[in-house]
Motif scaffolding. Structure first.
Motif, mmCIF file in Angstrom:
data_model
loop_
_atom_site.group_PDB
_atom_site.id
_atom_site.type_symbol
_atom_site.label_atom_id
_atom_site.label_comp_id
_atom_site.label_asym_id
_atom_site.label_seq_id
_atom_site.Cartn_x
_atom_site.Cartn_y
_atom_site.Cartn_z
ATOM 1 N N GLN A 68 0.836 -1.198 0.000
ATOM 2 C CA GLN A 68 0.000 0.000 0.000
ATOM 3 C C GLN A 68 0.874 1.252 0.000
ATOM 4 O OE1 GLN A 68 -3.450 -0.347 2.812
ATOM 5 N NE2 GLN A 68 -2.267 -2.112 3.519
ATOM 6 N N PRO A 69 0.465 2.290 -0.743
ATOM 7 C CA PRO A 69 1.279 3.516 -0.770
ATOM 8 C C PRO A 69 1.310 4.209 0.584
ATOM 9 C CG PRO A 69 -0.767 3.833 -1.988
ATOM 10 C CD PRO A 69 -0.726 2.395 -1.577
ATOM 11 N N GLY A 70 2.462 4.797 0.899
ATOM 12 C CA GLY A 70 2.613 5.540 2.149
ATOM 13 C C GLY A 70 2.009 6.928 2.047
ATOM 14 N N HIS A 71 2.128 7.667 3.133
ATOM 15 C CA HIS A 71 1.570 9.021 3.210
ATOM 16 C C HIS A 71 2.693 9.997 3.499
ATOM 17 C CE1 HIS A 71 -2.448 7.317 3.223
ATOM 18 N NE2 HIS A 71 -1.992 6.431 4.077
ATOM 19 N N PRO A 72 2.657 11.226 3.053
ATOM 20 C CA PRO A 72 1.583 11.825 2.253
ATOM 21 C C PRO A 72 1.645 11.361 0.800
ATOM 22 C CG PRO A 72 3.353 13.409 2.504
ATOM 23 C CD PRO A 72 3.744 12.184 3.301
ATOM 24 N N GLN A 73 0.512 11.434 0.131
ATOM 25 C CA GLN A 73 0.418 11.070 -1.275
ATOM 26 C C GLN A 73 0.114 12.304 -2.102
ATOM 27 O OE1 GLN A 73 0.793 8.455 -3.387
ATOM 28 N NE2 GLN A 73 1.821 7.554 -1.637
#
Length: 143
Positions: A68-73
């Motif tokens: 899953q992509p990390g934050h911030p996006q």
């Protein structure tokens, strides 16, 4: 937890998201792991070279946590350009929170790169550092 690619240039062959070789750190959360949940903070730093013809090129980096992509996006956060023939230093920081749960889950941290419009691209002297902060419940660390 760290991974390093110092001195090994990597050159993605496509304009698709590609794993950066050596930039993956296995991790899990849940029962039988260091914590049931955690906040992961990953820092990726590298030297890049991106060019197309006589112009600088555009590449994108992202850090995934358990796929899953990390934050911030934001597309603006992960796009970098360098002048033709010039190596440039880049750093990307991402975070991801896995909720407190006994179910064992993949939290593997990996860096991906995507070149834009067929630019010539190289990456060298790269490093991935991951910090893991256990999730706490009621003021106590969940073990």
């Amino acid at each position: 937890m760290t991974g390093s690619g110092a001195g090994r240039p990597a050159r993605p062959a496509t304009d698709q998201w590609t794993d950066v070789p050596g930039m993956m750190i296995p991790a899990e959360v849940g029962k039988g792991t260091p914590s049931y949940g955690a906040l992961f903070v990953a820092t990726f730093t590298a030297e890049i070279l991106a060019k197309k013809d006589d112009w600088g090129g555009i590449t994108q980096f992202d850090i995934l946590f358990g796929g899953q992509p990390g934050h911030p996006q934001s597309d603006n956060h992960r796009t970098f350009a360098a002048m033709p023939g010039e190596w440039r230093s880049v750093t990307v920081v991402r975070a991801f929170h896995f909720d407190d749960d006994v179910v064992r889950r993949d939290a593997t941290v990996k860096v991906q790169v995507k070149r834009q419009n067929g630019v010539d691209f190289g990456i060298q002297n790269f490093l991935l550092k991951v910090e893991r902060y256990p999730v706490t419940t009621g003021g106590d660390t969940v073990l």
